[in-house]
Design a protein around this motif. Structure first.
Motif, mmCIF file in Angstrom:
data_model
loop_
_atom_site.group_PDB
_atom_site.id
_atom_site.type_symbol
_atom_site.label_atom_id
_atom_site.label_comp_id
_atom_site.label_asym_id
_atom_site.label_seq_id
_atom_site.Cartn_x
_atom_site.Cartn_y
_atom_site.Cartn_z
ATOM 1 N N LEU A 33 0.810 -1.248 -0.031
ATOM 2 C CA LEU A 33 0.039 0.098 -0.084
ATOM 3 C C LEU A 33 0.894 1.279 0.117
ATOM 4 O O LEU A 33 0.295 2.292 -0.564
ATOM 5 N N GLY A 47 -0.649 -4.934 2.121
ATOM 6 C CA GLY A 47 -2.223 -5.010 2.147
ATOM 7 C C GLY A 47 -2.651 -6.126 2.901
ATOM 8 O O GLY A 47 -3.819 -6.036 3.231
ATOM 9 N N VAL A 74 -2.054 2.546 5.831
ATOM 10 C CA VAL A 74 -1.899 2.913 4.447
ATOM 11 C C VAL A 74 -1.189 4.093 4.145
ATOM 12 O O VAL A 74 -0.972 4.335 2.977
#
Length: 453
Positions: A33, A47, A74
């Motif tokens: 990510l 992820g 994230v």
């Protein structure tokens, strides 16, 4: 100044570094990510959850460790000597619907306390165990135990071994075998010998990428230094009669016995065999046909060819003398010919002793004034599994023995080398003749044992 920077980092999308993505794909870590590098170390937000610490400066990417595998991040930002990781979170908020058109903020505890039908389930993303690095080719191991084809090695999980890895063992006889690891423990591993392969405690081994040397049809075990054994075929004679034509309960035995010795490392085998000798009982007549020989043969993994000397023994073959005018038998006058005497023996094997092979042995009988065919027998063996083979054999001799059989051979102990015990069992038919009366013929159920000390 720091807070606006972090907020902007959340709002502004930034593609993850392509090098980190390729490394994660190579290591089986899944999608990335976000990623950031600091002083030669790359940090990747996965992820699947967690942060992977990677080294990308070598020929192949290396996973150093994983952090917080149960949490999903994230965005990664390096600030000074700190790594800031922004986590994706799911939170519940309550709104009062007393006035449906105008929802108002409400207490979450009040909302949950008003119903019993709501079940909240939280599930952490699945974690992936770090991949064990492949075993280093060339790692040194030692054979610590050998039992019934299982080989114990002095290295296991701690040495990087895993199921399916292969090790090359250099035996004390200077032969090399490549074995496949079938089980690993913390500090030991178990490999399995193939058909005809043999190793000893103390043999050295190294991890290798070479294919396993185990072969089913064409193993390369080398010629055993010593083999000996027997194959017994007891039988019940059907419709047996005495010399006077009376019915009799009769039977017999057709027996093989052999010893084969290879001196030193020479490709020669010296052998002595009863091939075979028969005994018939129950009719009052002698039924003792047989043959025996000694031979010397050139022998390798897939070929054996040799010559020897032996003898056929049994009873005379007699028939009534014919009148030269009427061609009718003359009562009281018989013509007898002996099918016993010295013989010249030939032996041949094409194929592996413990694999697929075709074997043949025959003899030429020397009579007083001529040579004639003495005996012949053949065998075909077809391996079915690493420890089981199917075989068919048969033969006959002028001295009065004949047989045919179909059976199986199995390794009771070992795999073909020293310390091996081979068991044989077969069904067939046996016939013994004394040269004067009816032959004893009937079905047989046979067994055999071969030892290789």
């Amino acid at each position: 100044m720091l807070l606006p920077t972090l907020l902007a980092s959340i709002i502004v999308a930034q593609a993850p570094a392509s090098a980190a993505s390729r490394a994660a794909e190579t290591l089986g870590l899944g999608p990335v990510l976000d990623a950031v590098a600091h002083q030669g170390v790359t940090y990747a937000a996965l992820g699947r959850g967690g942060i992977a610490v990677l080294k990308l400066d070598g020929a192949a990417p290396q996973l150093v460790r994983r952090l917080e595998e149960g949490r999903r991040f994230v965005r990664l930002v390096v600030v000074g000597q700190s790594l800031l990781a922004i986590e994706q979170r799911e939170e519940a908020h309550a709104f009062s619907l007393a006035t449906p058109e105008q929802p108002q903020p409400d207490s979450l505890a009040s909302a949950l306390g008003a119903t019993r039908d709501l079940t909240v389930v939280t599930e952490a993303p699945p974690t992936r165990a770090p991949q064990q690095p492949p075993p280093a080719t060339g790692a040194r191991l030692t054979v610590t135990a050998v039992k019934d084809g299982d080989v114990t090695l002095s290295g296991g999980d701690t040495a990087g071994l895993r199921e399916g890895a292969r090790v090359r063992v250099r035996t004390q006889s200077s032969r090399e075998v490549v074995l496949e690891v079938v089980e690993t423990r913390e500090d030991s591993a178990l490999a399995r010998l193939g058909r005809g392969e043999a190793v000893r405690v103390g043999d050295s081994a190294v991890v290798t990428d070479a294919p396993a040397t185990a072969r089913l049809f064409f193993p390369e075990p080398g010629v055993p230094h010593l083999r000996y054994g027997f194959h017994a075929r007891p039988f019940l004679a059907l419709d047996a009669t005495t010399r006077l034509g009376r019915s009799a309960r009769a039977g017999g035995l057709l027996l093989d016995a052999f010893v084969a010795w290879r001196p030193g490392e020479l490709p020669l085998v010296l052998s002595a065999q009863l091939e075979p000798v028969g005994f018939g009982l129950g009719t009052g007549l002698r039924h003792t046909p047989g043959s025996a020989y000694v031979a010397v043969a050139y022998a390798t993994d897939f070929l054996e060819v040799g010559i020897g000397a032996g003898a056929l023994f049994g009873q005379k073959e007699c028939s009534a003398e014919l009148d030269p005018d009427t061609y009718l038998p003359i009562e009281g006058k018989n013509v007898c010919a002996s099918n016993a005497g010295p013989s010249v023996q030939q032996v041949l094997r094409l194929g592996a002793l413990d694999g697929f092979h075709i074997a043949w042995s025959s003899s030429i009988l020397s009579r007083e004034n001529q040579f004639r065919f003495g005996s012949g027998r053949g065998e075909v063996q077809v391996p079915l599994t690493p420890s089981l083979s199917l075989f068919g054999a048969g033969g006959g001799a002028a001295s009065g023995w004949n047989f045919g059989e179909l059976g199986v051979r199995s390794f009771l102990k070992g795999t073909g080398g020293a310390g091996t015990t081979v068991f044989s069992a077969s069904l067939g038919i046996v016939s013994l003749s004394d040269g004067t009366g009816e032959a004893l013929t009937g079905p047989s159920v046979s067994i055999g044992i071969e030892r290789r000390p």
